[in-house]
Design a protein around this motif. Structure first.
Motif, mmCIF file in Angstrom:
data_model
loop_
_atom_site.group_PDB
_atom_site.id
_atom_site.type_symbol
_atom_site.label_atom_id
_atom_site.label_comp_id
_atom_site.label_asym_id
_atom_site.label_seq_id
_atom_site.Cartn_x
_atom_site.Cartn_y
_atom_site.Cartn_z
ATOM 1 N N VAL A 1 -10.033 3.567 -10.150
ATOM 2 C CA VAL A 1 -11.495 3.452 -10.073
ATOM 3 C C VAL A 1 -11.970 4.392 -8.979
ATOM 4 C CG1 VAL A 1 -13.412 1.920 -9.494
ATOM 5 C CG2 VAL A 1 -11.583 1.124 -10.997
ATOM 6 N N SER B 1 -12.504 9.650 -10.550
ATOM 7 C CA SER B 1 -11.517 9.991 -11.575
ATOM 8 C C SER B 1 -11.301 8.862 -12.583
ATOM 9 C CB SER B 1 -10.196 10.374 -10.913
ATOM 10 O OG SER B 1 -9.692 9.295 -10.154
ATOM 11 N N GLY C 1 -7.714 7.902 -6.137
ATOM 12 C CA GLY C 1 -8.420 8.421 -4.968
ATOM 13 C C GLY C 1 -8.043 7.634 -3.726
ATOM 14 N N ASP D 1 -9.506 4.103 -3.597
ATOM 15 C CA ASP D 1 -8.734 3.243 -4.502
ATOM 16 C C ASP D 1 -7.365 2.909 -3.919
ATOM 17 O OD1 ASP D 1 -8.623 2.420 -7.632
ATOM 18 O OD2 ASP D 1 -6.669 3.177 -6.999
ATOM 19 N N ILE E 1 -8.532 -0.819 -1.065
ATOM 20 C CA ILE E 1 -8.326 -2.002 -1.917
ATOM 21 C C ILE E 1 -6.926 -2.022 -2.542
ATOM 22 C CG2 ILE E 1 -9.344 -0.961 -4.004
ATOM 23 C CD1 ILE E 1 -10.666 -3.680 -4.578
ATOM 24 N N ASN F 1 -9.871 12.776 -0.313
ATOM 25 C CA ASN F 1 -11.056 13.582 0.013
ATOM 26 C C ASN F 1 -11.867 12.941 1.132
ATOM 27 O OD1 ASN F 1 -12.265 11.484 -1.327
ATOM 28 N ND2 ASN F 1 -13.251 12.716 -2.912
ATOM 29 N N TYR G 1 -15.498 7.854 -0.096
ATOM 30 C CA TYR G 1 -15.689 7.244 -1.417
ATOM 31 C C TYR G 1 -16.676 8.133 -2.166
ATOM 32 C CZ TYR G 1 -13.844 2.622 0.115
ATOM 33 O OH TYR G 1 -13.084 1.595 0.569
HETATM 34 C C1 LIG Z 1 -13.152 -4.512 -7.266
HETATM 35 C C2 LIG Z 1 -14.075 -3.376 -6.995
HETATM 36 N N1 LIG Z 1 -14.575 -3.202 -5.743
HETATM 37 C C3 LIG Z 1 -15.395 -2.160 -5.477
HETATM 38 C C4 LIG Z 1 -15.762 -1.273 -6.454
HETATM 39 C C5 LIG Z 1 -16.713 -0.143 -6.151
HETATM 40 N N2 LIG Z 1 -16.057 1.166 -6.099
HETATM 41 C C6 LIG Z 1 -16.068 1.987 -7.166
HETATM 42 S S1 LIG Z 1 -15.336 3.482 -6.848
HETATM 43 C C7 LIG Z 1 -14.990 3.019 -5.249
HETATM 44 C C8 LIG Z 1 -14.301 3.959 -4.292
HETATM 45 C C9 LIG Z 1 -13.810 5.220 -4.897
HETATM 46 O O1 LIG Z 1 -13.383 6.132 -3.937
HETATM 47 P P1 LIG Z 1 -12.105 7.024 -4.099
HETATM 48 O O2 LIG Z 1 -10.960 6.200 -4.580
HETATM 49 O O3 LIG Z 1 -11.920 7.725 -2.813
HETATM 50 O O4 LIG Z 1 -12.403 8.032 -5.279
HETATM 51 P P2 LIG Z 1 -13.437 9.254 -5.378
HETATM 52 O O5 LIG Z 1 -14.642 8.662 -6.052
HETATM 53 O O6 LIG Z 1 -13.699 9.763 -3.996
HETATM 54 O O7 LIG Z 1 -12.742 10.260 -6.238
HETATM 55 C C10 LIG Z 1 -15.470 1.724 -4.994
HETATM 56 C C11 LIG Z 1 -15.345 1.043 -3.692
HETATM 57 C C12 LIG Z 1 -15.229 -1.499 -7.772
HETATM 58 N N3 LIG Z 1 -15.517 -0.689 -8.789
HETATM 59 N N4 LIG Z 1 -14.407 -2.551 -8.011
#
Ligand SMILES: Cc1ncc(C[n+]2csc(CCOP(=O)(O)OP(=O)(O)O)c2C)c(N)n1
Ligand code: SF4
Ligand code: SF4
Lengths: 71, 247
Positions: B50, B53, B93, B96, B100, B122, B125
């Motif tokens: 999530v 990507s 990412g 992700d 979490i 990167n 978020y």
């Molecule tokens: C259980 C849950 N908590 C929070 C979210 C909100 N959320 C979506 S993407 C994300 C973080 C993504 O960041 P990253 O992994 O760094 O990827 P990037 O978008 O920078 O490529 C979060 C916290 C979610 N979708 N599901």
């Protein structure tokens, strides 16, 4: 004319990263827009001969727009 | 004419949703080139995470499963154990994997799961609008650290490669950067090694790729790559941290 560097212009997002790495400085952006609304990168027919087929542009492109051939 | 560089077959022929200049596209291309070169397209299964990507399943021409936030290594574990002939990779990412999903990645490494992890760092978020990530640099401004990350309340950046390299079950852990063609080539070699290890049954392999988010960093794609080189590499040194189990 056989091209050395070919752009899939409708996938280009005008990020200019290819332009920043080309050692021959022959990549430019078109003034026209593509269907995504970006000015696609290209190499003019005259400049195709200056291309050294190093493929640095293709390795840098985040959108897999560029394919490179050598004679 | 002789081909020097052609589009990888393991990429689908669609325009990605990524912002202009986003290195997610470079990382996708390197993984697709690797799948092509190793001839494993028919038996590769990707697990999307999530984040920006999340849609990577649309861009790789291989089977894919989408996992809940952070759980990609657990899902990949299940797929690999039930289908050991498949080559299974996660694409995650830093929000992700390093927040979490910290438990899942650590324990997948501890168990020495025979999977490949592509980890994009990167420092932010991206998808949710540029909040602070565990990997955000000290002093770096994000929407949730508007005055810059302050260690007294927000702690220090998590160094995933260094951390995982202390785990006996991890076979290969390495960090590369995507900021210029030379480093992109090195990253490609590392990704290939991480897939090759799985084919040879060597166990858990993770490749961390330093990346950018020009949109949320508020920079042009070129300036973002320069910022990566000048600021991220000193904090996240490049190299292979582990190249064999048990050391
Ligand atoms: C259980 C849950 N908590 C929070 C979210 C909100 N959320 C979506 S993407 C994300 C973080 C993504 O960041 P990253 O992994 O760094 O990827 P990037 O978008 O920078 O490529 C979060 C916290 C979610 N979708 N599901
Ligand atoms: S192959 Fe090399 S010389 Fe030719 S356009 Fe690309 S970067 Fe420039
Ligand atoms: S690097 Fe790719 S997407 Fe960016 S301007 Fe060049 S061809 Fe277009």
């Amino acid at each position: 004319m056989e091209k050395r560097v070919v752009f899939k212009e409708d996938h280009c997002k005008s990020c200019e990263l290819c332009i920043s790495v080309c050692p021959k400085k022959i990549i430019r952006l078109r003034t026209e827009l593509n269907r995504l609304g970006y000015h696609p990168a290209y190499v003019s027919d005259e400049d195709q001969e200056k291309c050294i087929s190093c493929a640095l542009c293709a390795r840098m492109c985040p959108d897999a727009v560029i394919q490179v051939w050598r004679p | 004419m002789i081909p020097v560089y052609t589009r990888p077959k393991s990429l689908t022929d669609v325009v990605t949703h990524y912002c202009p200049g986003c290195p997610h596209g470079i990382a996708h291309r390197l993984v697709a080139e690797t799948i092509d070169e190793l001839g494993i397209q028919e038996r590769t299964v990707g697990v999307a995470s999530v984040g920006c990507s999340v849609f990577s399943y649309n861009y790789f021409d291989v089977d894919f499963q989408q996992a809940a936030h952070g759980r990609a290594p657990a899902v990949a574990t299940g797929i690999k154990r039930v289908n050991p002939e498949c080559i299974v990779f996660t694409y995650q990412g830093d929000g992700d994997l390093a927040s979490i999903g910290m438990a899942e990645i650590v324990h997948a490494a501890v168990r020495g799961e025979n999977i490949t992890v592509i980890f994009i760092n990167n420092a932010i978020y991206g998808m949710t609008g540029g909040q602070m990530a565990p990997t955000t640099l000290v002093g770096q401004k994000t929407t949730t650290s508007p005055f810059g990350r302050d260690p007294s309340t927000q702690g220090y950046p998590v160094k995933i490669s260094e951390l995982l390299s202390t785990i006996k079950g991890a076979h290969y852990v390495a960090r590369f950067s995507l900021h210029n063609p030379a480093n992109i080539q090195r990253a490609k070699q590392g990704i290939k090694k991480a897939f090759q290890n799985q084919i040879e049954g060597k166990g858990f392999s993770l490749v961390e790729l330093l990346s950018t988010c020009s949109t949320n960093w508020g920079m042009t794609p070129q300036n973002a790559l320069k910022w990566l080189e000048e600021n991220m590499i000193p904090e996240y040194p490049l190299g292979e941290f582990k190249t064999g189990e048990g050391e």
